[in-house]
Design a protein around this motif. Structure first.
Motif, PDB file in Angstrom:
ATOM      1  N   ALA A 178       0.830  -1.205   0.000  1.00  0.00           N
ATOM      2  CA  ALA A 178       0.000   0.000   0.000  1.00  0.00           C
ATOM      3  C   ALA A 178       0.867   1.259   0.000  1.00  0.00           C
ATOM      4  O   ALA A 178       0.589   2.223  -0.723  1.00  0.00           O
ATOM      5  N   VAL A 179       1.916   1.260   0.801  1.00  0.00           N
ATOM      6  CA  VAL A 179       2.828   2.403   0.844  1.00  0.00           C
ATOM      7  C   VAL A 179       3.513   2.573  -0.507  1.00  0.00           C
ATOM      8  O   VAL A 179       3.673   3.686  -1.022  1.00  0.00           O
ATOM      9  N   ARG A 180       3.924   1.440  -1.090  1.00  0.00           N
ATOM     10  CA  ARG A 180       4.581   1.475  -2.400  1.00  0.00           C
ATOM     11  C   ARG A 180       3.637   2.033  -3.458  1.00  0.00           C
ATOM     12  O   ARG A 180       4.035   2.854  -4.296  1.00  0.00           O
ATOM     13  N   ALA A 181       2.403   1.586  -3.442  1.00  0.00           N
ATOM     14  CA  ALA A 181       1.425   2.066  -4.420  1.00  0.00           C
ATOM     15  C   ALA A 181       1.203   3.562  -4.270  1.00  0.00           C
ATOM     16  O   ALA A 181       1.153   4.302  -5.256  1.00  0.00           O
ATOM     17  N   ALA A 182       1.076   4.024  -3.021  1.00  0.00           N
ATOM     18  CA  ALA A 182       0.861   5.450  -2.786  1.00  0.00           C
ATOM     19  C   ALA A 182       2.046   6.266  -3.275  1.00  0.00           C
ATOM     20  O   ALA A 182       1.880   7.319  -3.903  1.00  0.00           O
ATOM     21  N   ALA A 183       3.245   5.765  -3.025  1.00  0.00           N
ATOM     22  CA  ALA A 183       4.450   6.492  -3.430  1.00  0.00           C
ATOM     23  C   ALA A 183       4.575   6.587  -4.942  1.00  0.00           C
ATOM     24  O   ALA A 183       5.146   7.548  -5.466  1.00  0.00           O
ATOM     25  N   SER A 184       4.026   5.597  -5.642  1.00  0.00           N
ATOM     26  CA  SER A 184       4.136   5.582  -7.102  1.00  0.00           C
ATOM     27  C   SER A 184       3.058   6.429  -7.770  1.00  0.00           C
ATOM     28  O   SER A 184       3.042   6.569  -8.992  1.00  0.00           O
ATOM     29  N   GLY A 185       2.127   6.940  -6.975  1.00  0.00           N
ATOM     30  CA  GLY A 185       1.051   7.758  -7.536  1.00  0.00           C
ATOM     31  C   GLY A 185      -0.228   7.012  -7.817  1.00  0.00           C
ATOM     32  O   GLY A 185      -1.165   7.579  -8.395  1.00  0.00           O
ATOM     33  N   ALA A 186      -0.298   5.726  -7.423  1.00  0.00           N
ATOM     34  CA  ALA A 186      -1.543   4.974  -7.604  1.00  0.00           C
ATOM     35  C   ALA A 186      -2.658   5.648  -6.812  1.00  0.00           C
ATOM     36  O   ALA A 186      -2.426   6.169  -5.715  1.00  0.00           O
ATOM     37  N   ARG A 187      -3.848   5.622  -7.358  1.00  0.00           N
ATOM     38  CA  ARG A 187      -4.957   6.315  -6.709  1.00  0.00           C
ATOM     39  C   ARG A 187      -5.913   5.383  -5.978  1.00  0.00           C
ATOM     40  O   ARG A 187      -6.672   5.827  -5.116  1.00  0.00           O
ATOM     41  N   TRP A 188      -5.912   4.078  -6.340  1.00  0.00           N
ATOM     42  CA  TRP A 188      -6.894   3.147  -5.792  1.00  0.00           C
ATOM     43  C   TRP A 188      -6.240   1.930  -5.164  1.00  0.00           C
ATOM     44  O   TRP A 188      -5.249   1.414  -5.684  1.00  0.00           O
ATOM     45  N   ILE A 189      -6.838   1.483  -4.070  1.00  0.00           N
ATOM     46  CA  ILE A 189      -6.530   0.184  -3.475  1.00  0.00           C
ATOM     47  C   ILE A 189      -7.835  -0.593  -3.394  1.00  0.00           C
ATOM     48  O   ILE A 189      -8.858  -0.071  -2.934  1.00  0.00           O
ATOM     49  N   ASP A 190      -7.795  -1.835  -3.845  1.00  0.00           N
ATOM     50  CA  ASP A 190      -8.974  -2.695  -3.809  1.00  0.00           C
ATOM     51  C   ASP A 190      -8.772  -3.778  -2.758  1.00  0.00           C
ATOM     52  O   ASP A 190      -7.730  -4.443  -2.726  1.00  0.00           O
ATOM     53  N   THR A 191      -9.770  -3.970  -1.914  1.00  0.00           N
ATOM     54  CA  THR A 191      -9.666  -4.970  -0.856  1.00  0.00           C
ATOM     55  C   THR A 191     -11.040  -5.569  -0.574  1.00  0.00           C
ATOM     56  O   THR A 191     -12.007  -5.311  -1.297  1.00  0.00           O
ATOM     57  N   ALA A 192     -11.118  -6.376   0.472  1.00  0.00           N
ATOM     58  CA  ALA A 192     -12.383  -6.987   0.876  1.00  0.00           C
ATOM     59  C   ALA A 192     -12.228  -7.488   2.304  1.00  0.00           C
ATOM     60  O   ALA A 192     -11.113  -7.808   2.739  1.00  0.00           O
ATOM     61  N   PRO A 193     -13.319  -7.567   3.053  1.00  0.00           N
ATOM     62  CA  PRO A 193     -13.218  -7.991   4.451  1.00  0.00           C
ATOM     63  C   PRO A 193     -12.745  -9.427   4.639  1.00  0.00           C
ATOM     64  O   PRO A 193     -12.294  -9.784   5.727  1.00  0.00           O
ATOM     65  N   ASN A 194     -12.843 -10.260   3.607  1.00  0.00           N
ATOM     66  CA  ASN A 194     -12.387 -11.656   3.735  1.00  0.00           C
ATOM     67  C   ASN A 194     -10.963 -11.863   3.253  1.00  0.00           C
ATOM     68  O   ASN A 194     -10.413 -12.956   3.398  1.00  0.00           O
ATOM     69  N   TYR A 195     -10.320 -10.838   2.673  1.00  0.00           N
ATOM     70  CA  TYR A 195      -8.950 -10.995   2.191  1.00  0.00           C
ATOM     71  C   TYR A 195      -7.980 -11.129   3.371  1.00  0.00           C
ATOM     72  O   TYR A 195      -8.231 -10.610   4.468  1.00  0.00           O
ATOM     73  N   ALA A 196      -6.861 -11.795   3.107  1.00  0.00           N
ATOM     74  CA  ALA A 196      -5.827 -12.008   4.137  1.00  0.00           C
ATOM     75  C   ALA A 196      -6.436 -12.634   5.386  1.00  0.00           C
ATOM     76  O   ALA A 196      -6.154 -12.225   6.516  1.00  0.00           O
ATOM     77  N   THR A 197      -7.277 -13.641   5.146  1.00  0.00           N
ATOM     78  CA  THR A 197      -7.998 -14.351   6.228  1.00  0.00           C
ATOM     79  C   THR A 197      -8.680 -13.387   7.194  1.00  0.00           C
ATOM     80  O   THR A 197      -8.691 -13.596   8.416  1.00  0.00           O
ATOM     81  N   GLY A 198      -9.244 -12.335   6.622  1.00  0.00           N
ATOM     82  CA  GLY A 198     -10.014 -11.386   7.413  1.00  0.00           C
ATOM     83  C   GLY A 198      -9.220 -10.246   8.011  1.00  0.00           C
ATOM     84  O   GLY A 198      -9.775  -9.415   8.730  1.00  0.00           O
ATOM     85  N   ARG A 199      -7.921 -10.145   7.692  1.00  0.00           N
ATOM     86  CA  ARG A 199      -7.061  -9.129   8.302  1.00  0.00           C
ATOM     87  C   ARG A 199      -6.751  -7.966   7.369  1.00  0.00           C
ATOM     88  O   ARG A 199      -6.088  -7.009   7.774  1.00  0.00           O
ATOM     89  N   ALA A 200      -7.213  -8.007   6.124  1.00  0.00           N
ATOM     90  CA  ALA A 200      -6.803  -7.014   5.124  1.00  0.00           C
ATOM     91  C   ALA A 200      -7.133  -5.585   5.547  1.00  0.00           C
ATOM     92  O   ALA A 200      -6.313  -4.672   5.395  1.00  0.00           O
ATOM     93  N   HIS A 201      -8.324  -5.362   6.082  1.00  0.00           N
ATOM     94  CA  HIS A 201      -8.710  -4.006   6.463  1.00  0.00           C
ATOM     95  C   HIS A 201      -7.798  -3.447   7.552  1.00  0.00           C
ATOM     96  O   HIS A 201      -7.337  -2.294   7.484  1.00  0.00           O
ATOM     97  N   ASP A 202      -7.556  -4.249   8.572  1.00  0.00           N
ATOM     98  CA  ASP A 202      -6.702  -3.788   9.668  1.00  0.00           C
ATOM     99  C   ASP A 202      -5.276  -3.532   9.186  1.00  0.00           C
ATOM    100  O   ASP A 202      -4.614  -2.591   9.653  1.00  0.00           O
ATOM    101  N   LEU A 203      -4.799  -4.350   8.254  1.00  0.00           N
ATOM    102  CA  LEU A 203      -3.450  -4.173   7.723  1.00  0.00           C
ATOM    103  C   LEU A 203      -3.346  -2.905   6.876  1.00  0.00           C
ATOM    104  O   LEU A 203      -2.305  -2.246   6.840  1.00  0.00           O
TER     105      LEU A 203
END
Length: 302
Positions: free
Chosen positions: A19-44
């Motif tokens: 996420a930090v890398r994407a932001a630094a490169s100028g990316a505007r969007w991050i796509d996620t879901a509550p079930n990603y990363a065994t339910g930890r994606a949002h907190d991460l």
């Protein structure tokens, strides 16, 4: 102009760093879901989103982990039988999940909420599916009116290809849910040189991509490298046919980014070099329709 690169977190191994890398490169969007990363994606993701408030976040409602299902049962928004399924479009669940998403992501307003593989809700029963989607859209419209969501849409794997619903039907359901002007603004679907039917259709002015583009919808292309398998399936000869000088992975990303109607290419880059190479690929001039026809023709031949 090619589509933009966005971070997709489905298969992302190191979500905070990515996420930090994407932001630094100028990316505007991050796509996620509550079930990603065994339910930890949002907190991460939350710390990176706090540090980079300009990043836009697309998350979902539909699939949930067993732990989230248990919480939903305790909250009274799902029955135990419903929770066992691991997927729901029930209005009370969608409303609860959106509030949970906002809390976990530390965002008062979510930029985009997508119903996650809605075709899972009522397989083979289009009428029941459309009714469930319309009811979920009502909840999403309420969230927009309350200032908790900027816009909504669907993230599908096979729903559009199998015509469980069409783009036109999605727009009509949203209009019914809103009682007029709606806030359905995006669709997410797989587009790649493996799942290339949408590309071939778009080149003929058919299928979901031209329909979405004609309605002004954001189109997020998921699985552009087919879960990381595609670069090993594309040799350098094909990569050079696509654009000389690119690696197979870069060539595959450029092909998707050049597809008419696609606005964002979701990439779960496993490292800084992979992200950098993909960013270089989408910065290239778009492939022409003639070139895309040539590529799909080569891949479709026996």
């Amino acid at each position: 102009m090619t589509a933009e690169l966005a971070l997709g977190t489905y298969r992302c191994r190191a979500i905070p760093e990515a996420a930090v890398r994407a932001a630094a490169s100028g990316a505007r969007w991050i796509d996620t879901a509550p079930n990603y990363a065994t339910g930890r994606a949002h907190d991460l993701l939350a710390p990176a989103l706090t540090a980079h408030p300009a990043l836009r976040i697309a998350t979902k409602a539909g699939y949930f982990t067993a732990a989230t299902g248990a919480d939903a049962v305790n909250a009274g928004v799902l029955t135990e039988d419903q929770a066992v399924v691991g997927h729901s479009l029930a209005p009370q669940y969608v409303r609860w999940q959106m509030a949970r998403n906002r809390e976990q992501l530390r965002r008062e307003r979510l930029d985009l909420v997508l119903l996650h593989n809605p075709e899972r809700a009522h397989p083979g029963d289009r009428l029941a599916l459309h009714r469930a989607m319309r009811e979920a859209f009502v909840v999403l419209e309420e969230a927009v009116a309350a200032g908790h969501v900027a816009g909504y849409g669907i993230a599908t794997w096979a729903g559009l290809e199998e015509e469980a619903f069409t783009v036109g039907e999605l727009l009509a359901l949203a209009a019914e849910a809103a009682g007029g002007r709606h806030h359905l603004v995006a669709v997410q679907m797989p587009v790649s040189l493996v799942m290339m039917t949408p590309i071939a259709q778009a080149l003929d002015g058919r299928g979901p991509l031209p329909a979405a583009a004609g309605a002004g919808l954001r189109v997020m292309a998921s699985a552009p490298l087919h879960g990381g398998e595609l670069p090993a399936m594309v040799d350098q000869e094909l990569a050079d046919l696509i654009r000389p000088g690119l690696t197979p992975a870069q060539a595959c990303v450029l092909a998707v980014a050049s597809c008419p109607g696609v606005t964002d290419v979701l990439l779960a880059a496993s490292g800084a070099s992979h992200w950098s190479q993909a960013a270089d690929a989408v910065a290239q001039p778009s492939l022409t329709a003639v070139k895309l026809r040539e590529i799909t023709g080569v891949l479709a031949s026996p």
